[in-house]
Design a protein around this motif. Sequence first.
Motif, PDB file in Angstrom:
ATOM      1  N   HIS A 175      10.382  72.956  62.642  1.00  0.00           N
ATOM      2  CA  HIS A 175       9.798  71.849  63.261  1.00  0.00           C
ATOM      3  C   HIS A 175       9.280  70.691  62.198  1.00  0.00           C
ATOM      4  CE1 HIS A 175       8.963  74.309  66.766  1.00  0.00           C
ATOM      5  NE2 HIS A 175       8.519  75.213  66.175  1.00  0.00           N
ATOM      6  N   ALA A 176      10.558  70.260  61.782  1.00  0.00           N
ATOM      7  CA  ALA A 176      10.415  69.407  60.604  1.00  0.00           C
ATOM      8  C   ALA A 176      10.112  68.102  61.077  1.00  0.00           C
ATOM      9  CB  ALA A 176      11.582  69.539  59.775  1.00  0.00           C
ATOM     10  N   ASP A 177       9.488  67.135  60.127  1.00  0.00           N
ATOM     11  CA  ASP A 177       9.249  65.805  60.463  1.00  0.00           C
ATOM     12  C   ASP A 177      10.213  64.896  60.166  1.00  0.00           C
ATOM     13  OD1 ASP A 177       6.430  65.895  60.931  1.00  0.00           O
ATOM     14  OD2 ASP A 177       6.467  66.859  58.944  1.00  0.00           O
ATOM     15  N   ILE A 178      11.114  65.044  58.970  1.00  0.00           N
ATOM     16  CA  ILE A 178      12.135  64.354  58.484  1.00  0.00           C
ATOM     17  C   ILE A 178      13.249  65.276  58.133  1.00  0.00           C
ATOM     18  CG2 ILE A 178      13.160  62.858  56.958  1.00  0.00           C
ATOM     19  CD1 ILE A 178       9.935  62.102  56.425  1.00  0.00           C
ATOM     20  N   GLY A 179      14.678  64.933  58.252  1.00  0.00           N
ATOM     21  CA  GLY A 179      15.824  65.619  57.726  1.00  0.00           C
ATOM     22  C   GLY A 179      16.543  64.514  56.890  1.00  0.00           C
ATOM     23  N   ILE A 180      17.097  64.824  55.799  1.00  0.00           N
ATOM     24  CA  ILE A 180      17.823  64.288  54.975  1.00  0.00           C
ATOM     25  C   ILE A 180      19.195  64.688  54.776  1.00  0.00           C
ATOM     26  CG2 ILE A 180      18.149  63.146  52.543  1.00  0.00           C
ATOM     27  CD1 ILE A 180      15.099  63.009  52.455  1.00  0.00           C
ATOM     28  N   SER A 181      20.445  64.190  55.088  1.00  0.00           N
ATOM     29  CA  SER A 181      21.648  64.755  55.027  1.00  0.00           C
ATOM     30  C   SER A 181      22.265  63.681  53.940  1.00  0.00           C
ATOM     31  CB  SER A 181      22.068  64.421  56.377  1.00  0.00           C
ATOM     32  OG  SER A 181      23.640  64.745  56.112  1.00  0.00           O
ATOM     33  N   PHE A 182      23.206  64.774  53.176  1.00  0.00           N
ATOM     34  CA  PHE A 182      23.838  64.095  51.937  1.00  0.00           C
ATOM     35  C   PHE A 182      25.425  64.788  52.287  1.00  0.00           C
ATOM     36  CE2 PHE A 182      19.842  64.547  50.030  1.00  0.00           C
ATOM     37  CZ  PHE A 182      19.529  63.233  49.495  1.00  0.00           C
ATOM     38  N   ALA A 200       6.387  66.082  44.925  1.00  0.00           N
ATOM     39  CA  ALA A 200       5.503  65.423  44.195  1.00  0.00           C
ATOM     40  C   ALA A 200       4.732  64.353  45.120  1.00  0.00           C
ATOM     41  CB  ALA A 200       6.381  64.656  43.279  1.00  0.00           C
ATOM     42  N   ALA A 201       5.325  64.108  46.130  1.00  0.00           N
ATOM     43  CA  ALA A 201       4.667  63.100  46.985  1.00  0.00           C
ATOM     44  C   ALA A 201       3.601  63.964  48.349  1.00  0.00           C
ATOM     45  CB  ALA A 201       5.498  62.446  47.779  1.00  0.00           C
ATOM     46  N   GLY A 202       3.497  65.123  47.908  1.00  0.00           N
ATOM     47  CA  GLY A 202       2.712  66.230  48.711  1.00  0.00           C
ATOM     48  C   GLY A 202       3.510  66.564  49.940  1.00  0.00           C
ATOM     49  N   GLN A 230       0.811  68.686  56.482  1.00  0.00           N
ATOM     50  CA  GLN A 230       1.703  68.250  55.549  1.00  0.00           C
ATOM     51  C   GLN A 230       2.954  67.939  56.189  1.00  0.00           C
ATOM     52  OE1 GLN A 230       2.086  71.578  52.519  1.00  0.00           O
ATOM     53  NE2 GLN A 230       2.226  69.962  50.900  1.00  0.00           N
ATOM     54  N   ILE A 231       3.657  67.292  55.515  1.00  0.00           N
ATOM     55  CA  ILE A 231       4.985  66.743  55.941  1.00  0.00           C
ATOM     56  C   ILE A 231       6.039  67.567  55.730  1.00  0.00           C
ATOM     57  CG2 ILE A 231       6.830  64.968  55.529  1.00  0.00           C
ATOM     58  CD1 ILE A 231       3.916  64.021  57.109  1.00  0.00           C
ATOM     59  N   VAL A 232       6.986  67.941  56.592  1.00  0.00           N
ATOM     60  CA  VAL A 232       7.991  68.838  56.371  1.00  0.00           C
ATOM     61  C   VAL A 232       9.210  68.145  56.377  1.00  0.00           C
ATOM     62  CG1 VAL A 232       9.364  70.951  57.013  1.00  0.00           C
ATOM     63  CG2 VAL A 232       6.809  70.832  57.309  1.00  0.00           C
ATOM     64  N   VAL A 233      10.015  68.363  55.044  1.00  0.00           N
ATOM     65  CA  VAL A 233      11.155  67.560  55.018  1.00  0.00           C
ATOM     66  C   VAL A 233      12.259  68.684  54.717  1.00  0.00           C
ATOM     67  CG1 VAL A 233      12.659  65.873  53.733  1.00  0.00           C
ATOM     68  CG2 VAL A 233      10.226  65.546  53.997  1.00  0.00           C
ATOM     69  N   ILE A 278       4.388  59.309  54.978  1.00  0.00           N
ATOM     70  CA  ILE A 278       2.806  59.574  55.103  1.00  0.00           C
ATOM     71  C   ILE A 278       2.348  58.203  55.545  1.00  0.00           C
ATOM     72  CG2 ILE A 278       1.014  59.988  53.838  1.00  0.00           C
ATOM     73  CD1 ILE A 278       2.647  61.965  52.304  1.00  0.00           C
ATOM     74  N   LYS A 279       2.777  56.867  55.068  1.00  0.00           N
ATOM     75  CA  LYS A 279       2.108  55.879  55.408  1.00  0.00           C
ATOM     76  C   LYS A 279       2.075  55.326  56.779  1.00  0.00           C
ATOM     77  CE  LYS A 279       2.864  53.519  50.922  1.00  0.00           C
ATOM     78  NZ  LYS A 279       3.717  52.511  50.218  1.00  0.00           N
TER      79      LYS A 279
END
Length: 119
Positions: A49-56, A24-26, A3-6, A115-116
């Motif tokens: 050990h996250a795959d992606i980080g999103i900063s705002f 919602a995207a899994g 599973q992707i960790v964000v 995921i793609k």
Amino acid sequence: MSQIVVVIGDRLGKGQNVAKGVEAAGGTAIVIPGMGADMKLGDVMHAEHADIGISFCGSGGAGAITAQTKYGYPCHYGMRSIDEGITALREGKRVLGFGFMDVEELGKRITEEYIKIKG
């Protein structure tokens, strides 16, 4: 594929709508609580050990640049659209810095694209 960790860090302590889209995207979403959460993004990504980080934040850069500087995560910042984030992912970026955009669609589309890419 696991599973992707964000991880989501928002300067104003938000990010719950983006998290809904990730889930919602899994994916698994981790929202950093509290004001200034964007500045903790790299630390939480590293610990989880996250795959992606999103900063705002207002400029979309502070948390992303800090994560890149401290941990070497490739980042792109100053973004104002979801399509910019998708392009950054395709270019190999793992930390995405946006202006304030706590919307479900962002989390969903970013997670689906990752995921793609990772198949």
